[in-house]
Scaffold this motif. Structure first.
Motif, PDB file in Angstrom:
ATOM      1  N   UNK A   5       0.799  -1.045  -0.083  1.00 59.98           N
ATOM      2  CA  UNK A   5      -0.013   0.290  -0.328  1.00 59.98           C
ATOM      3  C   UNK A   5       0.781   1.501  -0.047  1.00 59.98           C
ATOM      4  N   UNK A   6       0.099   1.676  -0.200  1.00 57.28           N
ATOM      5  CA  UNK A   6       1.017   3.736  -0.230  1.00 57.28           C
ATOM      6  C   UNK A   6       1.670   3.938   1.493  1.00 57.28           C
ATOM      7  N   UNK A   7       0.611   3.454   2.300  1.00 60.64           N
ATOM      8  CA  UNK A   7       1.140   4.244   3.554  1.00 60.64           C
ATOM      9  C   UNK A   7       2.493   3.223   3.650  1.00 60.64           C
ATOM     10  N   UNK A   8       2.913   1.460   3.149  1.00 61.47           N
ATOM     11  CA  UNK A   8       3.478   1.003   4.068  1.00 61.47           C
ATOM     12  C   UNK A   8       4.960   1.399   3.113  1.00 61.47           C
ATOM     13  N   UNK A   9       4.787   1.426   1.899  1.00 59.37           N
ATOM     14  CA  UNK A   9       5.792   2.455   1.087  1.00 59.37           C
ATOM     15  C   UNK A   9       6.647   3.710   1.341  1.00 59.37           C
ATOM     16  N   UNK A  10       5.779   4.675   2.137  1.00 60.55           N
ATOM     17  CA  UNK A  10       6.049   5.641   2.712  1.00 60.55           C
ATOM     18  C   UNK A  10       6.484   5.826   4.166  1.00 60.55           C
ATOM     19  N   UNK A  11       6.243   4.813   4.521  1.00 64.40           N
ATOM     20  CA  UNK A  11       6.877   4.332   5.757  1.00 64.40           C
ATOM     21  C   UNK A  11       8.103   3.436   5.570  1.00 64.40           C
ATOM     22  N   UNK A  12       7.961   2.787   4.878  1.00 61.28           N
ATOM     23  CA  UNK A  12       9.320   2.114   4.286  1.00 61.28           C
ATOM     24  C   UNK A  12      10.277   3.062   3.914  1.00 61.28           C
ATOM     25  N   UNK A  13       9.881   4.230   3.192  1.00 62.09           N
ATOM     26  CA  UNK A  13      11.346   4.935   3.335  1.00 62.09           C
ATOM     27  C   UNK A  13      11.429   6.085   4.054  1.00 62.09           C
ATOM     28  N   UNK A  14      10.329   6.587   4.663  1.00 61.92           N
ATOM     29  CA  UNK A  14      11.418   6.665   5.854  1.00 61.92           C
ATOM     30  C   UNK A  14      11.403   5.976   7.170  1.00 61.92           C
ATOM     31  N   UNK A  15      11.380   4.936   7.590  1.00 62.66           N
ATOM     32  CA  UNK A  15      12.221   4.221   8.092  1.00 62.66           C
ATOM     33  C   UNK A  15      13.702   4.142   7.546  1.00 62.66           C
ATOM     34  N   UNK A  16      13.334   4.049   6.539  1.00 65.05           N
ATOM     35  CA  UNK A  16      15.184   3.943   5.335  1.00 65.05           C
ATOM     36  C   UNK A  16      16.220   4.678   6.065  1.00 65.05           C
ATOM     37  N   UNK A  17      15.024   6.187   5.202  1.00 66.71           N
ATOM     38  CA  UNK A  17      16.049   7.688   5.553  1.00 66.71           C
ATOM     39  C   UNK A  17      16.083   7.390   6.881  1.00 66.71           C
ATOM     40  N   UNK A  18      15.696   7.072   8.168  1.00 64.52           N
ATOM     41  CA  UNK A  18      16.172   7.575   9.401  1.00 64.52           C
ATOM     42  C   UNK A  18      17.464   6.640  10.202  1.00 64.52           C
ATOM     43  N   UNK A  33      31.997  -0.049   9.627  1.00 66.82           N
ATOM     44  CA  UNK A  33      32.457   0.694   8.514  1.00 66.82           C
ATOM     45  C   UNK A  33      31.775   1.464   8.358  1.00 66.82           C
ATOM     46  N   UNK A  34      32.906   2.484   8.144  1.00 67.62           N
ATOM     47  CA  UNK A  34      32.071   4.052   7.262  1.00 67.62           C
ATOM     48  C   UNK A  34      31.492   3.784   6.303  1.00 67.62           C
ATOM     49  N   UNK A  35      31.819   3.284   5.732  1.00 64.31           N
ATOM     50  CA  UNK A  35      30.857   2.903   4.203  1.00 64.31           C
ATOM     51  C   UNK A  35      29.997   2.302   3.608  1.00 64.31           C
ATOM     52  N   UNK A  36      28.930   2.100   4.808  1.00 66.77           N
ATOM     53  CA  UNK A  36      28.004   1.646   5.625  1.00 66.77           C
ATOM     54  C   UNK A  36      26.107   2.378   4.713  1.00 66.77           C
ATOM     55  N   UNK A  37      25.611   1.692   3.834  1.00 66.30           N
ATOM     56  CA  UNK A  37      24.558   1.648   3.037  1.00 66.30           C
ATOM     57  C   UNK A  37      23.583   1.153   3.846  1.00 66.30           C
ATOM     58  N   UNK A  38      22.062   1.829   3.688  1.00 65.78           N
ATOM     59  CA  UNK A  38      20.840   0.922   4.679  1.00 65.78           C
ATOM     60  C   UNK A  38      20.206   1.167   2.534  1.00 65.78           C
ATOM     61  N   UNK A  39      20.715  -0.531   2.368  1.00 70.11           N
ATOM     62  CA  UNK A  39      19.909  -0.162   0.425  1.00 70.11           C
ATOM     63  C   UNK A  39      18.546  -0.327   0.539  1.00 70.11           C
ATOM     64  N   UNK A  40      17.989  -1.020   1.033  1.00 67.80           N
ATOM     65  CA  UNK A  40      16.402  -1.433   1.473  1.00 67.80           C
ATOM     66  C   UNK A  40      16.060  -1.834   3.040  1.00 67.80           C
ATOM     67  N   UNK A  41      14.524  -1.609   3.199  1.00 66.23           N
ATOM     68  CA  UNK A  41      13.556  -0.926   4.414  1.00 66.23           C
ATOM     69  C   UNK A  41      12.491  -1.753   4.182  1.00 66.23           C
ATOM     70  N   UNK A  42      11.976  -3.301   4.724  1.00 69.63           N
ATOM     71  CA  UNK A  42      10.595  -3.977   4.243  1.00 69.63           C
ATOM     72  C   UNK A  42      10.217  -3.622   6.236  1.00 69.63           C
ATOM     73  N   UNK A  43       9.357  -3.396   6.234  1.00 69.22           N
ATOM     74  CA  UNK A  43       8.471  -2.559   7.456  1.00 69.22           C
ATOM     75  C   UNK A  43       7.596  -3.596   7.338  1.00 69.22           C
TER      76      UNK A  43
END
Length: 123
Positions: A5-18, A33-43
């Motif tokens: 759902x759109x709400x779940x996609x938005x929550x995933x993006x917010x959690x990933x950014x935070x 490691x300094x070069x660590x990135x969050x590729x994706x988040x699935x809530x």
């Protein structure tokens, strides 16, 4: 709530950014490691659990050490996430090492090597 759902996609993006901001700026574990990135988040739709896919630019040992450091700092990360996001429930985070970027780079390198060999055979 449907899984995509759109709400779940938005929550995933917010959690990933935070999560990215918290890992980069607030976690002080030397194993991370300094070069660590969050590729994706699935809530999960019920906001109880979260899978965070982590990519580390470095060796496999550095990646495993980073995931171990993140797992030990999970309580701190979760409390910071609760502070920064206004969610009904703060999800329990499961960190997973994502090696798809490294795999893609290796495959590209192999394809270039084969193309180079073929060019030398034609000459």
């Amino acid at each position: 709530m449907r899984k995509n759902s759109i709400k779940n996609v938005r929550i995933n993006a917010e959690v990933q950014r935070e999560l990215s901001n918290i890992i980069r700026n607030e976690v002080k574990d030397p194993r991370i490691h300094m070069l660590t990135s969050v590729v994706s988040v699935i809530v999960a739709p019920d906001l109880k659990t979260c899978k965070a896919y982590i990519s580390v630019l470095g060796s496999t040992e550095e990646g495993e050490a980073t995931v171990a450091g993140l797992k030990s700092a999970e309580g701190f990360i979760r409390s910071q996430l609760a502070k920064n996001l206004n969610l009904r429930n703060t999800p329990q985070i499961q960190f997973i090492l994502d090696q798809s970027i490294e795999y893609g780079v290796n495959m590209t390198r192999k394809i270039e090597e084969l193309a180079e060999e073929e060019r030398h055979e034609e000459d």
